[in-house]
Design an enzyme around this catalytic site. Structure first.
Site, PDB file in Angstrom:
ATOM      1  N   SER A  31     -37.832  -9.938 -59.309  1.00 42.70           N
ATOM      2  CA  SER A  31     -36.475  -9.423 -59.547  1.00 42.70           C
ATOM      3  C   SER A  31     -36.354  -7.935 -59.273  1.00 42.70           C
ATOM      4  O   SER A  31     -37.100  -7.132 -59.842  1.00 42.70           O
ATOM      5  CB  SER A  31     -36.085  -9.623 -61.022  1.00 42.70           C
ATOM      6  OG  SER A  31     -35.550 -10.879 -61.220  1.00 42.70           O
ATOM      7  N   HIS A  62     -32.671 -10.997 -55.774  1.00 47.43           N
ATOM      8  CA  HIS A  62     -33.682 -11.608 -54.911  1.00 47.43           C
ATOM      9  C   HIS A  62     -33.081 -11.774 -53.512  1.00 47.43           C
ATOM     10  O   HIS A  62     -32.131 -12.528 -53.329  1.00 47.43           O
ATOM     11  CB  HIS A  62     -34.105 -12.985 -55.453  1.00 47.43           C
ATOM     12  CG  HIS A  62     -34.884 -12.899 -56.726  1.00 47.43           C
ATOM     13  ND1 HIS A  62     -36.250 -13.002 -56.763  1.00 47.43           N
ATOM     14  CD2 HIS A  62     -34.484 -12.698 -57.991  1.00 47.43           C
ATOM     15  CE1 HIS A  62     -36.658 -12.873 -58.007  1.00 47.43           C
ATOM     16  NE2 HIS A  62     -35.607 -12.694 -58.773  1.00 47.43           N
ATOM     17  N   HIS A  84     -37.755 -19.873 -58.800  1.00 49.94           N
ATOM     18  CA  HIS A  84     -38.293 -20.046 -60.152  1.00 49.94           C
ATOM     19  C   HIS A  84     -38.162 -21.489 -60.625  1.00 49.94           C
ATOM     20  O   HIS A  84     -37.239 -22.206 -60.227  1.00 49.94           O
ATOM     21  CB  HIS A  84     -37.511 -19.188 -61.161  1.00 49.94           C
ATOM     22  CG  HIS A  84     -37.486 -17.724 -60.862  1.00 49.94           C
ATOM     23  ND1 HIS A  84     -36.648 -17.171 -59.923  1.00 49.94           N
ATOM     24  CD2 HIS A  84     -38.194 -16.692 -61.385  1.00 49.94           C
ATOM     25  CE1 HIS A  84     -36.845 -15.864 -59.883  1.00 49.94           C
ATOM     26  NE2 HIS A  84     -37.780 -15.552 -60.750  1.00 49.94           N
ATOM     27  N   TYR A  86     -37.066 -22.299 -63.500  1.00 52.51           N
ATOM     28  CA  TYR A  86     -35.826 -22.452 -64.267  1.00 52.51           C
ATOM     29  C   TYR A  86     -34.620 -22.757 -63.395  1.00 52.51           C
ATOM     30  O   TYR A  86     -33.553 -23.121 -63.895  1.00 52.51           O
ATOM     31  CB  TYR A  86     -35.544 -21.224 -65.155  1.00 52.51           C
ATOM     32  CG  TYR A  86     -35.290 -19.921 -64.425  1.00 52.51           C
ATOM     33  CD1 TYR A  86     -34.136 -19.721 -63.663  1.00 52.51           C
ATOM     34  CD2 TYR A  86     -36.189 -18.869 -64.519  1.00 52.51           C
ATOM     35  CE1 TYR A  86     -33.901 -18.527 -63.007  1.00 52.51           C
ATOM     36  CE2 TYR A  86     -35.971 -17.662 -63.873  1.00 52.51           C
ATOM     37  CZ  TYR A  86     -34.832 -17.502 -63.108  1.00 52.51           C
ATOM     38  OH  TYR A  86     -34.612 -16.325 -62.455  1.00 52.51           O
ATOM     39  N   GLU A  87     -34.778 -22.619 -62.069  1.00 50.02           N
ATOM     40  CA  GLU A  87     -33.650 -22.987 -61.202  1.00 50.02           C
ATOM     41  C   GLU A  87     -33.441 -24.494 -61.197  1.00 50.02           C
ATOM     42  O   GLU A  87     -32.394 -24.975 -60.754  1.00 50.02           O
ATOM     43  CB  GLU A  87     -33.874 -22.431 -59.787  1.00 50.02           C
ATOM     44  CG  GLU A  87     -33.835 -20.899 -59.749  1.00 50.02           C
ATOM     45  CD  GLU A  87     -34.201 -20.350 -58.378  1.00 50.02           C
ATOM     46  OE1 GLU A  87     -33.557 -20.736 -57.388  1.00 50.02           O
ATOM     47  OE2 GLU A  87     -35.159 -19.551 -58.305  1.00 50.02           O
ATOM     48  N   ALA A 114     -40.796  -8.552 -62.595  1.00 47.64           N
ATOM     49  CA  ALA A 114     -40.170  -7.710 -63.611  1.00 47.64           C
ATOM     50  C   ALA A 114     -40.455  -8.391 -64.937  1.00 47.64           C
ATOM     51  O   ALA A 114     -40.351  -9.615 -65.034  1.00 47.64           O
ATOM     52  CB  ALA A 114     -38.664  -7.647 -63.368  1.00 47.64           C
ATOM     53  N   SER A 213     -41.976 -16.138 -64.591  1.00 46.64           N
ATOM     54  CA  SER A 213     -42.469 -16.471 -63.247  1.00 46.64           C
ATOM     55  C   SER A 213     -43.972 -16.248 -63.163  1.00 46.64           C
ATOM     56  O   SER A 213     -44.656 -16.198 -64.185  1.00 46.64           O
ATOM     57  CB  SER A 213     -41.765 -15.582 -62.218  1.00 46.64           C
ATOM     58  OG  SER A 213     -42.200 -14.233 -62.369  1.00 46.64           O
ATOM     59  N   ASN A 236     -38.007  -3.564 -69.342  1.00 49.17           N
ATOM     60  CA  ASN A 236     -37.295  -3.438 -70.627  1.00 49.17           C
ATOM     61  C   ASN A 236     -38.294  -3.712 -71.736  1.00 49.17           C
ATOM     62  O   ASN A 236     -39.317  -4.340 -71.498  1.00 49.17           O
ATOM     63  CB  ASN A 236     -36.166  -4.484 -70.703  1.00 49.17           C
ATOM     64  CG  ASN A 236     -36.690  -5.896 -70.486  1.00 49.17           C
ATOM     65  OD1 ASN A 236     -36.957  -6.306 -69.351  1.00 49.17           O
ATOM     66  ND2 ASN A 236     -36.878  -6.632 -71.556  1.00 49.17           N
ATOM     67  N   HIS A 248     -29.796  -8.620 -67.498  1.00 49.17           N
ATOM     68  CA  HIS A 248     -30.384  -8.611 -66.158  1.00 49.17           C
ATOM     69  C   HIS A 248     -30.097  -7.270 -65.474  1.00 49.17           C
ATOM     70  O   HIS A 248     -30.897  -6.792 -64.677  1.00 49.17           O
ATOM     71  CB  HIS A 248     -29.813  -9.783 -65.339  1.00 49.17           C
ATOM     72  CG  HIS A 248     -30.524 -10.006 -64.035  1.00 49.17           C
ATOM     73  ND1 HIS A 248     -31.871 -10.290 -63.956  1.00 49.17           N
ATOM     74  CD2 HIS A 248     -30.089  -9.985 -62.756  1.00 49.17           C
ATOM     75  CE1 HIS A 248     -32.227 -10.432 -62.683  1.00 49.17           C
ATOM     76  NE2 HIS A 248     -31.164 -10.247 -61.935  1.00 49.17           N
TER      77      HIS A 248
HETATM   78  N1  HPA Z   1     -38.272 -11.541 -70.934  1.00 53.23           N
HETATM   79  C1  HPA Z   1     -38.431 -12.483 -69.966  1.00 53.23           C
HETATM   80  N2  HPA Z   1     -38.337 -12.213 -68.685  1.00 53.23           N
HETATM   81  C2  HPA Z   1     -38.067 -10.947 -68.318  1.00 53.23           C
HETATM   82  C3  HPA Z   1     -37.890  -9.928 -69.254  1.00 53.23           C
HETATM   83  C4  HPA Z   1     -37.993 -10.237 -70.639  1.00 53.23           C
HETATM   84  O1  HPA Z   1     -37.845  -9.388 -71.532  1.00 53.23           O
HETATM   85  N3  HPA Z   1     -37.624  -8.788 -68.549  1.00 53.23           N
HETATM   86  C5  HPA Z   1     -37.669  -9.126 -67.234  1.00 53.23           C
HETATM   87  N4  HPA Z   1     -37.941 -10.439 -67.084  1.00 53.23           N
END
Ligand code: HPA
Length: 278
Positions: A31, A62, A84, A86-87, A114, A213, A236, A248
């Site tokens: 991401s 993406h 992914h 989850y898609e 990410a 992922s 984050n 996101h």
């Molecule tokens: N959790 C899950 N997936 C993520 C996060 C998160 O805090 N940050 C970026 N992808």
């Protein structure tokens, strides 16, 4: 169970588009990390829409392109955008980059993502070399009928993240003056972010970074005999560490702020790779 047909169709499409390609390794960009592809001198670009197993990347941030390129003379397939679990369209899209790499003779794959930081001493923008992972997805792409393409029925996972490549990445960090952390990546299925209670639990279980992922790709690559190296961009702090919601947008914004460091690191890492016998 991973269906072979879309994978083989993908290989045919890539061979047709890039008949001379002989990648030594691959890179999958997570991401907001698509711009890392700028670190490569392009030899060709193919949209995922033209690769049947990959199709259109469904997630914002993406790009959805395969860049065939070179850096430090090392021929590389850069997958600009990942698919992914989850898609909800099965494992084929997740497995396709690894199928292509292995089929075209590549020896290694660099996985990026990410991730949320669960280590309270870390901060957004930190970069982490993945030393190991924990699969909390409750599934694996290797379930079902055994396909020897993906290695033995019961793949060993003691050494997924290649020691020499991790050392080379550390060296690249020192030479390019990009600080790197080391830790364990913990994968849930997503697409929800975690609850604060989940993050406390996962932290207690050994997570340093959490995401949705990388783990299935690392499992497939390792089983198929590709060397794996992984980098998480902590975009984050994970849920509940700060008194604020996750978005996101925050993930994307932090990845952009860390981009200059990541590009520097990647350029230097490819120079280190040029000295390795991959
Ligand atoms: N959790 C899950 N997936 C993520 C996060 C998160 O805090 N940050 C970026 N992808």
């Amino acid at each position: 169970m991973i269906l072979r047909k879309p994978l083989e169709q993908s290989l045919a499409a890539v061979k047709k588009a890039f008949p001379k390609a002989k990648p030594r390794l691959g890179m999958i960009l997570g991401s907001g990390l698509s711009d890392i592809a700028d670190s490569f001198e392009p030899l060709g670009v193919l949209s995922y829409e033209k690769i049947p197993g990959l199709g259109k990347a469904g997630v914002a941030g993406h790009a959805g392109r395969l860049v065939w390129g070179k850096s430090a003379g090392v021929e590389t397939f850069v997958f600009q955008g990942r698919r992914h679990y989850y898609e909800g369209v099965g494992w084929e899209a997740v497995a396709t980059p690894l199928f292509l790499l292995k089929s075209l003779g590549a020896k290694a794959v660099f996985l990026t993502n990410a991730a949320g930081g669960t280590n309270p001493k870390w901060k957004p923008g930190d970069l982490m070399i993945i030393d190991d992972h924990i699969n909390m997805m409750g599934v694996t792409p290797l379930l079902g009928q055994h396909d020897p393409f993906w290695g033995p029925r019961f793949p060993d996972q003691s050494f997924i993240y290649d020691r020499k490549l991790r050392a080379a990445l550390s060296r690249a960090g020192k030479k390019s003056k990009v600080a790197l952390r080391h830790g364990v990546y913990f994968a849930g299925t997503g697409p929800t972010y975690e609850t604060p209670a989940e993050i406390r639990a996962w932290r207690a279980l050994g997570a340093d970074a959490v995401g949705m992922s990388t783990v299935p790709e690392a499992m497939l690559a390792n089983a198929a005999g590709l060397r794996v190296v992984g980098l998480s961009c902590i975009t984050n702090m994970a849920a509940g560490i700060l008194n604020q919601a996750l978005t996101h947008q925050e993930v994307f914004d932090t990845s952009q702020k860390a981009m200059a460091s990541m590009k520097k690191l990647i350029l230097q890492f490819w120079k280190e790779l040029a000295k390795e016998t991959l």
